[in-house]
Design a protein around this motif. Structure first.
Motif, PDB file in Angstrom:
ATOM      1  N   ALA A 145      -5.973  -2.504  -5.140  1.00 29.74           N
ATOM      2  CA  ALA A 145      -5.456  -2.959  -6.359  1.00 29.74           C
ATOM      3  C   ALA A 145      -6.206  -2.411  -7.623  1.00 29.74           C
ATOM      4  O   ALA A 145      -7.425  -2.171  -7.394  1.00 29.74           O
ATOM      5  CB  ALA A 145      -4.991  -4.403  -6.438  1.00 29.74           C
ATOM      6  N   TRP A 146      -5.557  -2.212  -8.616  1.00 26.70           N
ATOM      7  CA  TRP A 146      -6.111  -1.730 -10.009  1.00 26.70           C
ATOM      8  C   TRP A 146      -6.154  -3.076 -10.936  1.00 26.70           C
ATOM      9  O   TRP A 146      -5.161  -3.968 -10.485  1.00 26.70           O
ATOM     10  CB  TRP A 146      -5.248  -0.828 -10.557  1.00 26.70           C
ATOM     11  N   TRP A 147      -7.007  -2.918 -11.807  1.00 25.38           N
ATOM     12  CA  TRP A 147      -7.252  -4.262 -12.789  1.00 25.38           C
ATOM     13  C   TRP A 147      -6.698  -3.819 -14.105  1.00 25.38           C
ATOM     14  O   TRP A 147      -6.765  -2.698 -14.555  1.00 25.38           O
ATOM     15  CB  TRP A 147      -8.388  -4.854 -12.672  1.00 25.38           C
ATOM     16  N   ALA A 148      -5.782  -4.482 -14.813  1.00 28.49           N
ATOM     17  CA  ALA A 148      -5.347  -3.984 -16.217  1.00 28.49           C
ATOM     18  C   ALA A 148      -5.423  -5.465 -16.914  1.00 28.49           C
ATOM     19  O   ALA A 148      -5.445  -6.438 -16.479  1.00 28.49           O
ATOM     20  CB  ALA A 148      -4.006  -3.838 -15.966  1.00 28.49           C
ATOM     21  N   LEU A 149      -5.478  -5.140 -18.285  1.00 28.74           N
ATOM     22  CA  LEU A 149      -4.976  -6.027 -19.338  1.00 28.74           C
ATOM     23  C   LEU A 149      -3.593  -5.989 -19.942  1.00 28.74           C
ATOM     24  O   LEU A 149      -3.110  -4.863 -20.119  1.00 28.74           O
ATOM     25  CB  LEU A 149      -6.228  -5.679 -20.602  1.00 28.74           C
ATOM     26  N   ARG A 150      -2.960  -7.063 -20.023  1.00 29.88           N
ATOM     27  CA  ARG A 150      -1.609  -7.240 -20.527  1.00 29.88           C
ATOM     28  C   ARG A 150      -1.816  -6.915 -21.985  1.00 29.88           C
ATOM     29  O   ARG A 150      -0.786  -6.299 -22.503  1.00 29.88           O
ATOM     30  CB  ARG A 150      -1.290  -8.603 -20.512  1.00 29.88           C
ATOM     31  N   THR A 161     -13.557  -6.889  -2.475  1.00 29.77           N
ATOM     32  CA  THR A 161     -14.308  -7.324  -3.646  1.00 29.77           C
ATOM     33  C   THR A 161     -14.821  -5.923  -4.175  1.00 29.77           C
ATOM     34  O   THR A 161     -14.453  -4.700  -3.819  1.00 29.77           O
ATOM     35  CB  THR A 161     -15.536  -8.081  -3.214  1.00 29.77           C
ATOM     36  N   GLY A 162     -15.359  -6.070  -5.612  1.00 22.65           N
ATOM     37  CA  GLY A 162     -15.741  -5.054  -6.402  1.00 22.65           C
ATOM     38  C   GLY A 162     -14.973  -4.654  -7.538  1.00 22.65           C
ATOM     39  O   GLY A 162     -13.928  -5.237  -7.810  1.00 22.65           O
ATOM     40  N   GLY A 163     -15.614  -4.145  -8.634  1.00 22.31           N
ATOM     41  CA  GLY A 163     -14.930  -3.751 -10.058  1.00 22.31           C
ATOM     42  C   GLY A 163     -14.614  -2.443 -10.061  1.00 22.31           C
ATOM     43  O   GLY A 163     -14.557  -1.998 -11.322  1.00 22.31           O
ATOM     44  N   ASP A 164     -14.116  -1.710  -9.127  1.00 22.11           N
ATOM     45  CA  ASP A 164     -13.703  -0.269  -9.203  1.00 22.11           C
ATOM     46  C   ASP A 164     -12.129  -0.427  -9.466  1.00 22.11           C
ATOM     47  O   ASP A 164     -11.485  -1.366  -9.674  1.00 22.11           O
ATOM     48  CB  ASP A 164     -13.720   0.510  -7.896  1.00 22.11           C
ATOM     49  N   ARG A 165     -11.377   0.819 -10.013  1.00 24.01           N
ATOM     50  CA  ARG A 165     -10.065   0.829 -10.356  1.00 24.01           C
ATOM     51  C   ARG A 165      -9.830   0.090 -11.577  1.00 24.01           C
ATOM     52  O   ARG A 165      -8.990  -0.893 -11.556  1.00 24.01           O
ATOM     53  CB  ARG A 165      -9.290   0.679  -9.157  1.00 24.01           C
ATOM     54  N   LEU A 166     -10.458   0.359 -12.695  1.00 20.87           N
ATOM     55  CA  LEU A 166     -10.160  -0.742 -14.000  1.00 20.87           C
ATOM     56  C   LEU A 166      -9.459   0.298 -14.700  1.00 20.87           C
ATOM     57  O   LEU A 166      -9.802   1.450 -15.123  1.00 20.87           O
ATOM     58  CB  LEU A 166     -11.324  -0.915 -14.640  1.00 20.87           C
ATOM     59  N   ALA A 167      -8.010  -0.163 -14.943  1.00 23.57           N
ATOM     60  CA  ALA A 167      -7.453   0.749 -16.190  1.00 23.57           C
ATOM     61  C   ALA A 167      -7.354   0.124 -17.383  1.00 23.57           C
ATOM     62  O   ALA A 167      -6.756   0.644 -18.377  1.00 23.57           O
ATOM     63  CB  ALA A 167      -5.922   0.574 -15.304  1.00 23.57           C
ATOM     64  N   SER A 168      -8.116  -0.841 -17.659  1.00 25.27           N
ATOM     65  CA  SER A 168      -8.344  -1.148 -19.027  1.00 25.27           C
ATOM     66  C   SER A 168      -9.754  -1.799 -18.997  1.00 25.27           C
ATOM     67  O   SER A 168     -10.603  -2.104 -17.985  1.00 25.27           O
ATOM     68  CB  SER A 168      -7.682  -2.696 -19.168  1.00 25.27           C
ATOM     69  N   PRO A 169     -10.630  -1.688 -20.078  1.00 27.09           N
ATOM     70  CA  PRO A 169     -12.004  -2.234 -20.419  1.00 27.09           C
ATOM     71  C   PRO A 169     -12.088  -3.680 -19.987  1.00 27.09           C
ATOM     72  O   PRO A 169     -11.099  -4.461 -20.541  1.00 27.09           O
ATOM     73  CB  PRO A 169     -12.436  -1.942 -21.758  1.00 27.09           C
ATOM     74  N   GLY A 223       2.103   3.469   2.025  1.00 25.21           N
ATOM     75  CA  GLY A 223       1.305   4.138   0.706  1.00 25.21           C
ATOM     76  C   GLY A 223       2.563   4.139  -0.345  1.00 25.21           C
ATOM     77  O   GLY A 223       2.623   5.188  -1.064  1.00 25.21           O
ATOM     78  N   GLU A 224       3.636   3.319  -0.469  1.00 28.28           N
ATOM     79  CA  GLU A 224       4.538   3.299  -1.240  1.00 28.28           C
ATOM     80  C   GLU A 224       4.595   2.468  -2.607  1.00 28.28           C
ATOM     81  O   GLU A 224       5.490   2.199  -3.163  1.00 28.28           O
ATOM     82  CB  GLU A 224       6.056   2.901  -0.308  1.00 28.28           C
ATOM     83  N   THR A 225       3.644   1.985  -2.867  1.00 29.92           N
ATOM     84  CA  THR A 225       3.377   1.260  -3.928  1.00 29.92           C
ATOM     85  C   THR A 225       1.966   1.115  -4.562  1.00 29.92           C
ATOM     86  O   THR A 225       0.928   1.478  -3.717  1.00 29.92           O
ATOM     87  CB  THR A 225       3.807  -0.228  -3.660  1.00 29.92           C
ATOM     88  N   VAL A 226       1.782   0.638  -5.571  1.00 26.72           N
ATOM     89  CA  VAL A 226       0.380   0.640  -6.408  1.00 26.72           C
ATOM     90  C   VAL A 226       0.382  -0.886  -6.899  1.00 26.72           C
ATOM     91  O   VAL A 226       1.458  -1.430  -7.711  1.00 26.72           O
ATOM     92  CB  VAL A 226       0.161   1.417  -7.609  1.00 26.72           C
ATOM     93  N   VAL A 227      -0.490  -1.680  -6.652  1.00 27.17           N
ATOM     94  CA  VAL A 227      -0.838  -3.213  -6.908  1.00 27.17           C
ATOM     95  C   VAL A 227      -1.453  -3.080  -8.355  1.00 27.17           C
ATOM     96  O   VAL A 227      -2.499  -2.347  -8.157  1.00 27.17           O
ATOM     97  CB  VAL A 227      -1.489  -4.104  -5.900  1.00 27.17           C
ATOM     98  N   VAL A 228      -1.149  -3.941  -9.087  1.00 28.75           N
ATOM     99  CA  VAL A 228      -2.002  -4.045 -10.469  1.00 28.75           C
ATOM    100  C   VAL A 228      -2.190  -5.430 -10.672  1.00 28.75           C
ATOM    101  O   VAL A 228      -1.260  -6.242 -10.758  1.00 28.75           O
ATOM    102  CB  VAL A 228      -1.123  -3.639 -11.563  1.00 28.75           C
ATOM    103  N   ASP A 229      -3.490  -5.961 -10.854  1.00 31.39           N
ATOM    104  CA  ASP A 229      -3.963  -7.217 -11.110  1.00 31.39           C
ATOM    105  C   ASP A 229      -4.075  -7.490 -12.278  1.00 31.39           C
ATOM    106  O   ASP A 229      -4.825  -7.004 -12.886  1.00 31.39           O
ATOM    107  CB  ASP A 229      -5.164  -7.279  -9.891  1.00 31.39           C
ATOM    108  N   PHE A 230      -3.449  -8.843 -12.789  1.00 29.74           N
ATOM    109  CA  PHE A 230      -3.616  -9.200 -14.162  1.00 29.74           C
ATOM    110  C   PHE A 230      -4.396 -10.629 -14.251  1.00 29.74           C
ATOM    111  O   PHE A 230      -4.463 -11.360 -15.338  1.00 29.74           O
ATOM    112  CB  PHE A 230      -2.521  -9.337 -15.084  1.00 29.74           C
ATOM    113  N   ALA A 231      -5.343 -10.755 -13.132  1.00 28.94           N
ATOM    114  CA  ALA A 231      -6.293 -11.975 -13.264  1.00 28.94           C
ATOM    115  C   ALA A 231      -7.611 -11.654 -14.088  1.00 28.94           C
ATOM    116  O   ALA A 231      -7.564 -10.382 -14.603  1.00 28.94           O
ATOM    117  CB  ALA A 231      -6.486 -12.332 -11.956  1.00 28.94           C
TER     118      ALA A 231
END
Length: 532
Positions: free
Chosen positions: A411-416, A476-484, A390-398
């Protein structure tokens, strides 16, 4: 500090388009806002992917570039990135989208608008024949001598298709149809999802002088669906190989169409000289199938099947006014593709006299890209250990679509392009790991992420691919969106669950494109000499 970037206005851009001078008007917003409103020849090159896409799409470092947005400040950021990549003639459009409107500029919706508008222009000027979905269905039910050809990419065809249709992507039509419909009395119907590729495909066969009755399926799979008729899913019918005799006949027909529409010829030596030329942009495209390209191709040529090149020109050639060179071992595909690009206002050449020995490279295309900045890398094994503790958060930019299909668990998802806002929404962590499909984009994002994170930031070495290759599963799935999720515009003609009102609205929009072309006035489209 004063921003030193030069500004360009509506008069500058319009004059360049009218005078056919080179210009790359780059809409650097995400695809969804781009699709909602943009100038006709504003090519979408999102800020988030500039390092990955620029070298292929903007091959000349001194090409005139104007970065465009809606006033969010993305254009300035994109311009500085382009300058850092070595581009020397970069400016920002003054006033953004509202500045364009205020100056009287026409604004267009959707994606690939120049090509779609051209398809409407072709139908209006040449009266390309079409049949409604109801009539085509009745002919199928009666067992008439009818061949339906789907001019889209094979993956689109597999998603949904007209019953009995065979996949023949657009540039393959003139080459393949004689083998699929050897009897000149057989009726040929060409379809796509909406209108453009149906119209261009049908008109290609007519222009090439095929003796068969040829029609476009009016409004494609949209028209079929709106008529209440069922579509097939997962079809696998593909075009056949053709004999050398048929290939030679197809090449002769296509060469005739190309010649009467002003297509020029070039040698491989000329093309290589042009690619090194300063002061003029040259695009080199291999218009064969991806399979043929991987078996052997010319160095420096980008794989771009001809039908998609006509359909999505601005996506691979955003420098309006550039020179285009096409290659095809069979001839027909390059010449038919070139004939359409010439009519769309491009200077286009087809390679002649290329020996098979010149196809010295094999395998997939190696997209040119700059060396990524220095970033701290983390292996998949090390990441798995951190996640377990529990020592990190993954952020996906695909892309959001890829994230939904599969991402590292938790993982979370974000827009650059909205990095500061995204980081503010993320859970606090002692360290962050950024990832994407291959890991390439993540290495560019990591240093920028560090400026907002307040904690160490690592890039996952090899990205999500390395995670799966280590034997670990994706979530799979589209939860944890940090950007629209605005990185892709949802087309009303793709997929299998589109609302009827959205599909009808799309057709209505396409019908209105010619009026918009007239008001805009910068297109240089022509019908040329289609048949003789």
């Amino acid at each position: 500090m004063t921003d030193p970037l030069p500004r360009r206005d509506y008069a500058y851009v319009r004059a360049a388009l009218l005078e056919r001078r080179e210009i790359a008007l780059l809409d650097v917003r995400e695809e969804d806002p781009h699709a909602r409103a943009h100038p006709l020849f504003a090519a979408n090159l999102p800020l988030a992917r500039i390092e990955l896409d620029a070298f292929a799409k903007l091959p000349r470092r001194d090409a005139p570039i104007v970065a465009f947005d809606a006033g969010e400040g993305l254009a300035e950021q994109a311009a500085h990135k382009l300058l850092a990549l070595g581009y020397r003639n970069v400016a920002v459009f003054a006033g953004g989208l509202e500045g364009w409107r205020a100056a009287g500029g026409e604004v267009f919706r959707d994606v690939n608008v120049p090509s779609k508008a051209f398809g409407e222009w072709v139908e209006a000027k040449l009266h390309t024949p079409s049949l409604p979905a109801e009539e085509v269905k009745a002919r199928i039910d009666r067992g008439e001598d009818l061949v339906i050809l789907d001019a889209r990419r094979f993956d689109e065809y597999q998603t949904m298709s007209i019953p009995t249709a065979t996949s023949v992507p657009g540039a393959e039509l003139v080459l393949r149809v004689p083998a699929l419909a050897p009897d000149p009395r057989t009726t040929i119907v060409v379809n796509c999802a909406g209108r453009t590729r149906s119209l261009i495909g049908a008109q290609s066969l007519i222009d090439a002088g095929l003796p068969n009755p040829v029609y476009a399926l009016r409004n494609g799979t949209i028209g079929w669906t709106l008529a209440g008729q069922p579509l097939e899913r997962g079809a696998t019918r593909r075009f056949p190989e053709v004999s050398e005799a048929l290939a030679r006949t197809a090449a002769s027909r296509a060469r005739n169409v190309a010649d009467r529409n002003g297509v020029r010829r070039a040698s491989l030596a000329q093309a290589r000289d042009w690619a090194r030329q300063q002061g003029r942009t040259t695009y080199l495209f291999d218009v064969r199938t991806p399979e043929e390209f991987e078996q052997g191709h010319l160095p420096g040529f980008r794989p771009t099947p001809g039908g998609q090149l006509v359909q999505e020109t601005e996506m691979v050639a955003p420098v309006r006014g550039a020179r285009v060179v096409l290659f095809d071992t069979r001839g027909a595909r390059a010449d038919m593709t070139a004939s359409w690009l010439a009519r769309m206002g491009w200077e286009v050449h087809v390679l002649d006299g290329v020996d098979a020995a010149a196809l010295t490279e094999t395998g997939p295309w190696a997209e040119p890209a700059p060396r990524p900045p220095e970033a701290a890398l983390m292996t998949a094994d090390a990441l798995a250990a951190l996640l377990e503790r529990g020592e990190t958060v993954v952020v996906d930019f695909a892309s959001a679509a890829h994230f939904t299909r599969g991402h590292i668990p938790g993982a979370w998802w974000a827009l650059r392009s909205q990095l500061a806002e995204a980081v503010a929404l993320l859970p606090k962590a002692p360290a962050y790991v950024v990832s994407c499909g291959s890991g390439r984009l993540a290495q560019f994002v990591a240093p920028e992420f560090s400026a907002f994170a307040g904690a160490p930031v690592f890039a996952l070495d090899g990205g999500n691919r390395a995670w799966t290759e280590s034997g670990r599963a994706l979530e799979t799935g589209g939860d944890r969106l940090a950007s629209p999720p605005i990185d892709r515009y949802r087309r009303p003609y793709e997929g299998v669950d589109n609302a009827a009102d959205a599909m009808q609205a799309y057709l209505t929009w396409e019908y209105g494109l010619i009026a918009q072309l007239v008001r805009d006035g910068t297109h240089h489209f022509r019908t040329g000499n289609p048949i003789r």
